[in-house]
Enzyme design. Structure first.
Site, short mmCIF file in Angstrom:
data_model
loop_
_atom_site.label_atom_id
_atom_site.label_comp_id
_atom_site.label_asym_id
_atom_site.label_seq_id
_atom_site.Cartn_x
_atom_site.Cartn_y
_atom_site.Cartn_z
N GLY A 283 0.82 -1.21 0.00
CA GLY A 283 0.00 0.00 0.00
C GLY A 283 0.85 1.26 0.00
O GLY A 283 0.56 2.23 -0.72
N ASP A 284 1.92 1.26 0.80
CA ASP A 284 2.84 2.41 0.82
C ASP A 284 3.51 2.57 -0.54
O ASP A 284 3.71 3.68 -1.03
CB ASP A 284 3.89 2.21 1.90
CG ASP A 284 3.28 2.09 3.29
OD1 ASP A 284 2.47 2.95 3.65
OD2 ASP A 284 3.63 1.14 4.01
#
Length: 229
Positions: A177-178
């Site tokens: 996600g990052d």
């Protein structure tokens, strides 16, 4: 790696240790973060005051229990007049509280988006109206990650971008996600085009999920090329 750091050393505690159990789907043991005293928070604000117009501030992840759910929104309120671009990847109140300051991008996953509105969202089509609700509350662009179901971007021009998950073997989802946020911002900086930024975000997040560690540039480019095919 050539990365410059400027950490604030807190008086008590140390960086938390998180354990991810790769043999089990999504199982993790997350340690508690250190106690953040008020002097350290003040030092953080002083560093943030050095940001200038056009800088990008990414506020991501959970916060220690000793801090208020308003910490991200407090930062954004303080910097409102500076022309800083805000990106927020957080959950529940930590995310909802920042919407009044019109972040450039927010990135909930489908489960986090569902928690905000007390609904279950399993398909890309189902997340679109709820992403638009967050826009109505102030977000400019809403990027929703959905793991194996792909991703959706509702951009500030009214465009809706949707992609299934690229083909590949899931190796390590930690940091995907990052990585998606980083890829989106890299894509936006290249062309100022939301479709390109979205595809870069999907490619970067997926490439990291397909890699033992964070994906390399060549791995990202390979997944991106497959999206373009």
């Amino acid at each position: 790696m050539g990365l410059h750091t400027d950490f604030i050393r807190v008086k008590e505690g140390f960086s938390r240790i998180n354990v991810k159990l790769k043999d089990y789907d999504g199982t993790e043991i997350n340690g508690m973060g250190p106690v953040i005293d008020s002097d350290s928070v003040d030092k953080l604000y002083q560093k943030l005051d050095g940001l200038k117009e056009g800088d990008i501030l990414v506020l991501a992840g959970s916060i220690p229990k000793c801090l208020s759910d308003s910490i991200y929104s407090n930062m954004m309120e303080r910097l409102q007049s500076k022309g800083v671009w805000f990106v927020v990847d957080a959950t529940k109140d930590l995310l909802v509280n920042v919407l009044q300051y019109h972040p450039f991008l927010i990135k909930p996953n489908n489960h986090e988006l569902g928690e905000i509105f007390n609904v279950t969202l399993e398909t890309r089509e189902s997340v679109v109206p709820y992403a638009k609700k967050l826009q109505e509350q102030g977000a400019r662009n809403v990027l929703v990650s959905m793991a194996g179901a792909g991703a959706v971007l509702v951009d500030e021009t009214g465009g809706v971008h949707s992609l299934p998950a690229p083909a590949g073997k899931l190796v390590n989802a930690v940091g995907a996600g990052d990585s998606m946020v980083a890829g989106f911002l890299a894509g936006w900086s290249q062309k100022q085009d939301y479709d390109h930024a979205f595809r870069m975000g999907v490619a970067t997040g997926s490439a990291s999920a397909f890699s033992e560690f964070l994906a390399t540039k060549s791995e990202v480019e390979q997944v991106f090329a497959a999206l373009e095919a």
